[in-house]
Design an enzyme around this catalytic site. Structure first.
Site, PDB file in Angstrom:
ATOM      1  N   HIS A   4      -7.592  -6.022  -0.122  1.00 62.57           N
ATOM      2  CA  HIS A   4      -6.478  -5.240  -0.066  1.00 62.57           C
ATOM      3  C   HIS A   4      -5.108  -5.709   0.847  1.00 62.57           C
ATOM      4  O   HIS A   4      -4.037  -5.620   0.692  1.00 62.57           O
ATOM      5  CB  HIS A   4      -6.636  -3.850   0.489  1.00 62.57           C
ATOM      6  CG  HIS A   4      -5.634  -2.719   0.402  1.00 62.57           C
ATOM      7  ND1 HIS A   4      -5.054  -2.423  -0.668  1.00 62.57           N
ATOM      8  CD2 HIS A   4      -4.988  -1.813   1.373  1.00 62.57           C
ATOM      9  CE1 HIS A   4      -3.905  -1.549  -0.519  1.00 62.57           C
ATOM     10  NE2 HIS A   4      -4.043  -1.299   0.878  1.00 62.57           N
TER      11      HIS A   4
ATOM     12  N   SER B 249       0.743  -1.201  -0.111  1.00 61.43           N
ATOM     13  CA  SER B 249       0.021   0.102  -0.005  1.00 61.43           C
ATOM     14  C   SER B 249       0.831   1.189  -0.047  1.00 61.43           C
ATOM     15  O   SER B 249       1.880   1.342  -0.984  1.00 61.43           O
ATOM     16  CB  SER B 249      -0.911   0.161   1.184  1.00 61.43           C
ATOM     17  OG  SER B 249      -2.067   0.823   0.945  1.00 61.43           O
TER      18      SER B 249
END
Length: 303
Positions: A282, A126
């Site tokens: 994610h 991320s």
């Protein structure tokens, strides 16, 4: 330098607490000096601590300790040193502005130089993935420093972060303002801002359990205004910046952070890239740790 429409829209979003002019000025300002990042390292017995290490960068609101279990598994499988870093304004690393990708990449390059690391395999998730890409594309990257690049569920794109991140900041500020003394009280305040208990638990790992009333270890007054910056990326695809080394992107199939629109962008920056997909959201490394570990290990050890 051209700025996308999202920059112009920032001035119309007062809850972001950062004006368009402030954001542009921050990006145009000279690079701040790097800071010394705090870290953990594990390495095989009698092995070098500097040769062919794996360096791991966490995401927004993360910290190095989130990667402890995987770091041990990587060290065992790779038989190489594994460093987990706290990026600036996270974990126990210094609290300092600016919180830009240029600055964070400079910190990582400074860390590698200070610890005499060579042939580095760099892994980021991320926000940490964007930092890792900024390291690879940096004009300050020394030749032969970076051997492999692994980017977990993020693309080198410029976009606004989704609104829940602003909500996380607001909820965390409310927790501090409420002067709570227990995690249960903190959970109750944060629940309207985030319904998922796993995400709430992750955010609350940033609480300093030794403080009364409870406070967060992360500097909310720095991270809050930097939320638009964290959606940014410092390089443009039509520019001269490329990294032709071996690169692996790992995407969560239920996540939209890597998609058909920004995948060509990744390929333009990293022409020697491959893409693997795991059946996750994610948090690819947390949801499928064994599968994620195998992809990374196979990629690094492939001849």
């Amino acid at each position: 330098m051209r700025y996308p429409q999202s920059i112009a829209s920032i001035a119309r979003l007062p809850h972001l607490r950062t004006s368009a002019s402030q954001l542009i000025q921050r990006r145009l300002s000279t690079h701040a000096p790097p800071v010394d990042l705090h870290y953990d390292v594990i390495h095989p017995p009698d092995a070098s601590k500097t040769d062919k290490p794996l360096v791991i960068l966490h995401g927004l609101f993360g910290m190095r300790r989130n990667w402890q279990s995987l770091a041990k598994a990587f060290m065992r499988d790779l038989q190489r040193p594994v460093y987990t870093l706290d990026l600036r304004n996270h974990g126990t690393s210094p609290h300092v502005e600016p919180m830009t990708y240029d600055a964070m990449a400079s910190d990582v390059l400074h860390f590698c130089e200070a610890h005499s690391l060579t042939d580095v395999s760099l892994l980021g998730h991320s926000m940490g993935g964007k930092v890792a890409m900024a390291v690879a594309l940096s004009p300050q990257l020394p030749p032969q420093l970076l051997k492999h690049l692994v980017v977990a569920d993020v693309a080198p794109a410029r976009s606004d972060l989704s609104p829940e991140f602003r909500g996380y900041i607001d909820g965390m500020i409310k927790i501090e303002q409420s002067r709570v003394s227990t995690r249960k009280e903190a959970q109750d305040i944060l629940t309207p801002y985030e319904k998922d208990p796993m995400t709430r638990a992750f955010l609350l790992t940033n609480l300093d359990s030794h403080s009364q009333p409870l406070k967060f270890q992360v500097p909310l007054k720095i991270i809050g205004p930097a939320i638009p910056e964290i959606g940014w990326f410092p390089y443009e695809p039509e520019g001269k910046h490329r990294w032709s080394g071996r690169t692996l992107f790992i995407k969560g199939s239920k996540s939209k952070y890597i998609n058909k629109h920004n995948l060509p962008l990744a390929q333009s920056f990293f022409p020697n890239m491959s893409l693997e997909t795991l059946d996750t959201g994610h948090w690819v490394h947390a949801e499928k740790p064994n599968e994620f570990r195998k992809l990374v290990v196979d990629f690094i050890t492939e001849p």
